[in-house]
Motif scaffolding. Sequence first.
Motif, short mmCIF file in Angstrom:
data_model
loop_
_atom_site.label_atom_id
_atom_site.label_comp_id
_atom_site.label_asym_id
_atom_site.label_seq_id
_atom_site.Cartn_x
_atom_site.Cartn_y
_atom_site.Cartn_z
N GLU A 73 1.57 0.69 -11.39
CA GLU A 73 2.23 0.42 -12.71
C GLU A 73 3.25 1.60 -12.92
OE1 GLU A 73 1.14 -1.14 -17.25
OE2 GLU A 73 -0.28 -1.27 -15.46
N TRP A 74 4.32 1.41 -13.49
CA TRP A 74 5.30 2.34 -13.47
C TRP A 74 6.18 1.94 -14.66
CZ3 TRP A 74 10.71 2.81 -11.36
CH2 TRP A 74 11.18 4.04 -11.56
N ARG A 75 6.66 3.12 -15.73
CA ARG A 75 7.13 2.60 -16.75
C ARG A 75 8.66 3.38 -16.74
NH1 ARG A 75 6.83 -0.09 -21.69
NH2 ARG A 75 4.38 -0.48 -21.23
N PRO A 76 9.70 3.07 -16.12
CA PRO A 76 10.71 4.06 -16.10
C PRO A 76 11.61 3.97 -17.18
CG PRO A 76 11.38 1.92 -14.89
CD PRO A 76 10.13 1.76 -15.42
N MET A 77 11.55 3.24 -18.25
CA MET A 77 12.20 3.49 -19.54
C MET A 77 11.31 2.80 -20.70
SD MET A 77 16.00 1.99 -18.49
CE MET A 77 16.47 2.05 -20.00
N SER A 78 11.48 3.33 -21.78
CA SER A 78 10.56 2.88 -22.95
C SER A 78 10.38 1.27 -23.09
CB SER A 78 11.30 3.40 -24.28
OG SER A 78 12.52 2.65 -24.66
N ALA A 79 11.21 0.60 -22.66
CA ALA A 79 11.12 -0.94 -22.80
C ALA A 79 10.72 -1.55 -21.50
CB ALA A 79 12.08 -1.49 -23.80
N ILE A 80 10.71 -0.90 -20.47
CA ILE A 80 10.76 -1.58 -19.15
C ILE A 80 9.25 -1.15 -18.55
CG2 ILE A 80 11.58 -2.03 -16.92
CD1 ILE A 80 13.22 -3.15 -19.01
N ALA A 81 8.39 -2.28 -18.14
CA ALA A 81 7.31 -1.92 -17.35
C ALA A 81 7.50 -2.53 -15.96
CB ALA A 81 5.97 -2.25 -18.15
N ILE A 82 7.02 -2.08 -14.83
CA ILE A 82 6.96 -2.60 -13.35
C ILE A 82 5.83 -2.69 -13.01
CG2 ILE A 82 7.86 -2.39 -11.21
CD1 ILE A 82 10.32 -0.85 -12.41
N HIS A 83 5.13 -3.54 -12.61
CA HIS A 83 3.81 -3.99 -12.00
C HIS A 83 3.83 -4.39 -10.65
CE1 HIS A 83 2.04 -4.00 -16.10
NE2 HIS A 83 3.40 -4.52 -16.47
N SER A 84 2.80 -3.73 -9.73
CA SER A 84 2.89 -4.26 -8.51
C SER A 84 1.23 -4.39 -7.89
CB SER A 84 3.52 -3.27 -7.55
OG SER A 84 5.09 -3.55 -7.74
N ASN A 85 0.86 -5.45 -7.41
CA ASN A 85 -0.38 -5.58 -6.83
C ASN A 85 -0.38 -5.98 -5.35
OD1 ASN A 85 -1.67 -7.36 -9.86
ND2 ASN A 85 -1.22 -5.27 -9.53
N ILE A 86 -1.23 -5.56 -4.57
CA ILE A 86 -1.55 -5.98 -3.07
C ILE A 86 -2.96 -6.37 -2.84
CG2 ILE A 86 -1.36 -3.83 -2.13
CD1 ILE A 86 -0.11 -5.22 0.28
N ARG A 87 -3.43 -7.33 -2.45
CA ARG A 87 -4.78 -7.97 -2.22
C ARG A 87 -4.96 -8.50 -0.77
NH1 ARG A 87 -6.35 -8.51 -7.70
NH2 ARG A 87 -4.69 -8.79 -9.03
N PHE A 88 -6.20 -8.54 -0.46
CA PHE A 88 -6.51 -9.20 0.83
C PHE A 88 -7.71 -10.11 0.55
CE2 PHE A 88 -8.69 -9.30 5.10
CZ PHE A 88 -7.79 -9.94 5.65
N ASP A 89 -7.64 -11.15 0.64
CA ASP A 89 -8.59 -12.20 0.22
C ASP A 89 -9.23 -12.73 1.70
OD1 ASP A 89 -10.39 -14.27 -0.40
OD2 ASP A 89 -8.84 -15.10 -1.91
N HIS A 90 -10.59 -12.42 1.89
CA HIS A 90 -11.12 -12.94 3.23
C HIS A 90 -12.58 -13.39 3.03
CE1 HIS A 90 -12.32 -8.63 2.98
NE2 HIS A 90 -13.40 -8.87 3.64
N SER A 91 -12.88 -14.35 3.66
CA SER A 91 -14.27 -14.94 3.50
C SER A 91 -15.31 -14.33 4.48
CB SER A 91 -14.22 -16.40 3.94
OG SER A 91 -13.75 -16.79 5.18
N LEU A 92 -16.48 -14.44 4.12
CA LEU A 92 -17.61 -14.08 4.76
C LEU A 92 -18.70 -15.05 4.95
CD1 LEU A 92 -17.98 -10.42 3.54
CD2 LEU A 92 -16.84 -11.06 5.47
#
Length: 251
Positions: free
Chosen positions: A144-163
Amino acid sequence: MGALGYFSIATAIAMSAVPIGAQIAEPILTNSAIPFTPGSGGVKLDFVTGIGRGGGASQAIPEATLQVGALRGLEVLVRFPLLRVRLPSPVIGGGHIAMGARYLFAGGGQRLYALSSEVIAEAPTGDTRLVGDATEVIPALLAEWRPMSAIAIHSNIRFDHSLGRTSANIAFLEYESAVVWAASDHFAPAFEFVGSTNTITSRTRVIAQPEVITRHGLHWEAKAGLQLGLNRLTPSVGIRTQLAWFWGKRE
């Protein structure tokens, strides 16, 4: 440009950036990297159509998520979906119960950025006709990053695997990103770009989602998004909504 000019520009940029808040105006699909603090938490109810394993054939009615701050920088969560699937006639049943934790390892609510890790495990407790009999483990990295007072940038990366599944295994690489603009204290439009790639078959599903987030007092948020499927052969349009209730202090 002299040293004074560069100093003025740097000062203006610094003043335009403010600390980010814990899951305030969080997008529907892309998670915040800020865990709840001890003594705070939230409940979220989602209406969600899947883009991964089920495509447009399944939906949660709703999916309920409980998140609670356990220790400083550590949050625990429990998630349970109800599913409605066309097989071809509608069938309603419970999905897998998921339990997990989110840990903040850099930045935080009083910084301009945040990085956290998350691990979720789904036990085979649901209706096997709808969700199979696998145990799924889902590690993730959230930023998560907020470059300006009114702007927020979110990023996620996941790996979903079965067992331990009796049928074919599954493995999905999922990636989510979002930009949120806090237009006012009570209204925040957002745009999300979300993808899911089956690493076994190499099939990818991608959606874009413009949405609006509205705040109602200190404890409620309502969110609605228009899901636009971007796959050329299987385009789709859907609606995603979320109702969130919070308690305690959010940084």
